[in-house]
Write a protein that holds these residues in place. Structure first.
Motif, PDB file in Angstrom:
ATOM      1  N   ASN A 243       0.672   6.462  -9.622  1.00 15.43           N
ATOM      2  CA  ASN A 243       0.522   5.107  -8.851  1.00 15.43           C
ATOM      3  C   ASN A 243      -0.231   4.197  -9.698  1.00 15.43           C
ATOM      4  O   ASN A 243      -1.536   4.876 -10.076  1.00 15.43           O
ATOM      5  CB  ASN A 243       0.041   5.336  -7.352  1.00 15.43           C
TER       6      ASN A 243
ATOM      7  N   TYR B 292      -9.830   7.365  -8.204  1.00 19.80           N
ATOM      8  CA  TYR B 292      -9.983   8.532  -9.038  1.00 19.80           C
ATOM      9  C   TYR B 292     -11.477   8.213  -9.589  1.00 19.80           C
ATOM     10  O   TYR B 292     -12.338   9.059  -9.691  1.00 19.80           O
ATOM     11  CB  TYR B 292      -9.131   8.828 -10.071  1.00 19.80           C
TER      12      TYR B 292
ATOM     13  N   THR C  73       0.552  14.996   0.819  1.00 19.46           N
ATOM     14  CA  THR C  73       0.417  14.181   2.036  1.00 19.46           C
ATOM     15  C   THR C  73       1.291  13.884   3.032  1.00 19.46           C
ATOM     16  O   THR C  73       2.507  13.676   2.774  1.00 19.46           O
ATOM     17  CB  THR C  73      -0.369  12.771   1.662  1.00 19.46           C
TER      18      THR C  73
ATOM     19  N   ARG D 198      -3.620  10.156   9.079  1.00 21.43           N
ATOM     20  CA  ARG D 198      -4.625  10.739   8.077  1.00 21.43           C
ATOM     21  C   ARG D 198      -4.391  11.908   8.269  1.00 21.43           C
ATOM     22  O   ARG D 198      -5.381  12.944   8.397  1.00 21.43           O
ATOM     23  CB  ARG D 198      -5.974  10.227   8.536  1.00 21.43           C
TER      24      ARG D 198
ATOM     25  N   ASP E  19      -1.797  15.358  -8.188  1.00 27.12           N
ATOM     26  CA  ASP E  19      -1.697  14.626  -7.072  1.00 27.12           C
ATOM     27  C   ASP E  19      -0.331  14.281  -6.847  1.00 27.12           C
ATOM     28  O   ASP E  19       0.401  13.597  -7.545  1.00 27.12           O
ATOM     29  CB  ASP E  19      -2.461  13.197  -7.189  1.00 27.12           C
TER      30      ASP E  19
ATOM     31  N   ALA F 109       1.105  12.980  -4.108  1.00 25.73           N
ATOM     32  CA  ALA F 109       1.425  12.274  -2.831  1.00 25.73           C
ATOM     33  C   ALA F 109       2.787  11.681  -2.617  1.00 25.73           C
ATOM     34  O   ALA F 109       3.412  11.622  -1.632  1.00 25.73           O
ATOM     35  CB  ALA F 109       0.406  11.118  -2.801  1.00 25.73           C
ATOM     36  N   TYR F 110       3.337  11.340  -3.797  1.00 25.49           N
ATOM     37  CA  TYR F 110       4.763  10.745  -3.856  1.00 25.49           C
ATOM     38  C   TYR F 110       5.931  11.703  -4.148  1.00 25.49           C
ATOM     39  O   TYR F 110       7.155  11.259  -4.332  1.00 25.49           O
ATOM     40  CB  TYR F 110       4.827   9.520  -4.369  1.00 25.49           C
TER      41      TYR F 110
ATOM     42  N   SER G 252       1.263  10.913   4.479  1.00 27.68           N
ATOM     43  CA  SER G 252       1.071   9.548   4.619  1.00 27.68           C
ATOM     44  C   SER G 252       2.304   8.716   3.992  1.00 27.68           C
ATOM     45  O   SER G 252       2.515   7.623   4.560  1.00 27.68           O
ATOM     46  CB  SER G 252       0.060   8.962   3.960  1.00 27.68           C
ATOM     47  N   LYS G 253       2.868   9.397   3.063  1.00 25.93           N
ATOM     48  CA  LYS G 253       4.006   8.570   2.430  1.00 25.93           C
ATOM     49  C   LYS G 253       5.493   8.989   2.748  1.00 25.93           C
ATOM     50  O   LYS G 253       6.179   8.290   3.608  1.00 25.93           O
ATOM     51  CB  LYS G 253       3.820   8.710   0.653  1.00 25.93           C
TER      52      LYS G 253
ATOM     53  N   TRP H 140      -4.547   5.576  -9.767  1.00 24.99           N
ATOM     54  CA  TRP H 140      -4.971   4.841  -8.441  1.00 24.99           C
ATOM     55  C   TRP H 140      -6.494   4.806  -9.069  1.00 24.99           C
ATOM     56  O   TRP H 140      -7.286   5.631  -9.273  1.00 24.99           O
ATOM     57  CB  TRP H 140      -4.832   5.960  -7.349  1.00 24.99           C
TER      58      TRP H 140
ATOM     59  N   GLY I  77      -6.199  12.966   5.189  1.00 29.79           N
ATOM     60  CA  GLY I  77      -5.524  12.538   4.175  1.00 29.79           C
ATOM     61  C   GLY I  77      -5.758  13.166   2.582  1.00 29.79           C
ATOM     62  O   GLY I  77      -6.782  13.609   2.544  1.00 29.79           O
ATOM     63  N   SER I  78      -4.972  12.886   1.835  1.00 33.38           N
ATOM     64  CA  SER I  78      -5.445  13.577   0.459  1.00 33.38           C
ATOM     65  C   SER I  78      -6.583  12.688  -0.049  1.00 33.38           C
ATOM     66  O   SER I  78      -7.254  13.061  -1.073  1.00 33.38           O
ATOM     67  CB  SER I  78      -4.140  13.182  -0.415  1.00 33.38           C
ATOM     68  N   GLU I  79      -6.694  11.517   0.306  1.00 32.66           N
ATOM     69  CA  GLU I  79      -8.024  10.667  -0.296  1.00 32.66           C
ATOM     70  C   GLU I  79      -9.257  11.639   0.213  1.00 32.66           C
ATOM     71  O   GLU I  79     -10.253  11.764  -0.626  1.00 32.66           O
ATOM     72  CB  GLU I  79      -8.188   9.390   0.703  1.00 32.66           C
TER      73      GLU I  79
ATOM     74  N   SER J 242      -1.235  12.761 -11.864  1.00 35.23           N
ATOM     75  CA  SER J 242      -0.560  12.119 -10.676  1.00 35.23           C
ATOM     76  C   SER J 242       0.934  12.140 -11.126  1.00 35.23           C
ATOM     77  O   SER J 242       1.215  11.692 -12.021  1.00 35.23           O
ATOM     78  CB  SER J 242      -1.304  10.856 -10.344  1.00 35.23           C
TER      79      SER J 242
ATOM     80  N   ARG K 253       0.786  -1.218   0.044  1.00 36.05           N
ATOM     81  CA  ARG K 253      -0.040   0.033   0.065  1.00 36.05           C
ATOM     82  C   ARG K 253       0.906   1.425  -0.147  1.00 36.05           C
ATOM     83  O   ARG K 253       0.383   2.215   0.537  1.00 36.05           O
ATOM     84  CB  ARG K 253      -0.944   0.034   1.213  1.00 36.05           C
TER      85      ARG K 253
END
Ligand SMILES: Cc1ncc(COP(=O)(O)O)c(C=O)c1O
Length: 347
Positions: free
Chosen positions: A146, A97, A201, A212, A172, A174-175, A203-204, A94, A68-70, A142, A10
């Motif tokens: 991902n 989306y 985020t 979150r 996005d 996130a990474y 998270s990563k 992902w 979270g970005s979610e 993104s 994940r």
């Protein structure tokens, strides 16, 4: 199943957060837990949004905090996409989306990515052609993407956004910190493009998926979203403090990122030595590896028996691939050794 399961499915960061984050939890002031923040009296959302605004060189009202970005993605789609309107997303991306567009009875349309032997790429020309033909309300890019791991360069991105003045662009990221911990380009982009939202985020890169917290940086035209996302009673105060401690720990994160990046190269080298595997270049904390589809069920079982969980892609056109999250050095070695052994016993 093995008792000690190693999750590499994940894109979390198994090194865990910086020691300063644990210090926050150990020394928590209990009023933080029983009282709302009252930061709105200071006309800010919270101490975290204030800090992020300073770090990113933006106004505090251009930083939106979320679960979270979610959660931020969901809010953006629910705020802007009406029934029948179009959300553009990368062809391999992902799964969430697409699900979000469906939630509001919108239509998601995939724009192509292409691959050579080593890497996936955005196909800017096709994207722009499709854009002019379909006129989407929202365009989601993104970077790094991902599960393909490729990213878009800032110049390419500018070239895309300047043709999309009538849409809202969601980037996005996130990474992104795994590729480049220097985020100075972000404020230039947000200042230049009023219709741009960048999602980031904790998270990563910051290894804080469990608390979150994510944030959006928004262009000036997006005031409606600022109102949509406002939270009168403030945010999670403990989460904010932990995130602030993470921001105060750049050396720790740079150290673990070096390990993650060197193990990413290790995986690529090792897979290139094995026959039947094709690893793709990745700018994130995971890699996508193409393999013989027939072997997937057996490999999945073999790894699970050894407590090793990775993600086997099961999508149309992306169904002979595994996505491996880069874990700690010990976990990565265990996984690679297991895959090599599997190949020896099945060959
Ligand atoms: C591309 C991408 N964006 C966003 C997220 C969500 O991250 P979070 O909600 O934890 O910030 C993920 C999680 O895997 C992801 O892969």
């Amino acid at each position: 199943l093995a008792a000690n399961i190693i999750y590499l499915d994940r894109n979390e960061s198994n090194y865990g957060p910086a020691p300063k984050c644990f210090e926050v939890i150990k020394h928590i002031d209990l009023t933080i837990l029983c009282q709302y923040s009252r930061d709105f009296k200071k006309q800010i959302k919270g101490e975290l949004s204030k800090r992020l605004a300073a770090d990113y060189g933006l106004n505090e009202d251009q930083i939106i905090l979320g679960y979270g970005s979610e959660d931020l993605l969901k809010q953006i789609v629910h705020c802007y996409l009406n029934k029948g309107e179009i959300l553009f997303i990368p062809r391999y991306s992902w799964w969430y989306y697409k699900a979000l567009a469906a939630e509001v009875e919108g239509t998601s349309i995939e724009f192509p990515l292409y691959a050579d032997d080593n890497s996936y790429y955005y196909d800017v020309e096709s994207l722009l052609n499709m854009y002019h033909a379909r006129k989407p309300k929202l365009v989601l890019i993104s970077s790094p993407n991902n599960p393909t791991g490729n990213s878009i360069e800032v110049d390419e991105l500018k070239n895309i956004i300047k043709h999309m003045k009538d849409s809202i662009i969601i980037l996005d990221e996130a990474y992104a910190m795994f590729k480049n911990p220097d985020y100075s380009y972000v404020s230039d982009l947000i200042k230049e493009y009023d219709n741009l939202i960048i999602l980031r985020t904790f998270s990563k890169y910051f290894a804080l998926a469990g608390i979150r917290i994510g944030f959006a940086l928004i262009g000036r035209e997006l005031k409606i979203f600022e109102k949509f996302s406002s939270r009168y009673l403030g945010y999670n105060r403990l989460t904010e403090l932990i995130a602030l401690a993470a921001l105060d720990s750049p050396e720790y994160y740079s150290r673990i990122t070096q390990k993650i990046n060197s193990d990413k190269l290790m995986f690529i080298e090792e897979f290139n030595k094995l026959s039947g595997f094709k690893p793709y270049k990745s700018d994130a904390n995971f890699i996508l590896v193409e393999m013989n589809k027939e072997l997937i069920p057996e490999l999945k079982e073999y790894l699970a028996e050894r407590g090793l969980i990775i993600k086997f892609m099961n999508e149309e056109e992306l169904n002979s691939h595994m996505r491996i999250t880069i874990g700690t050095q010990e976990e990565n070695k265990k996984l690679m050794d297991a895959i090599k052994k599997f190949m020896l016993v099945t060959a």
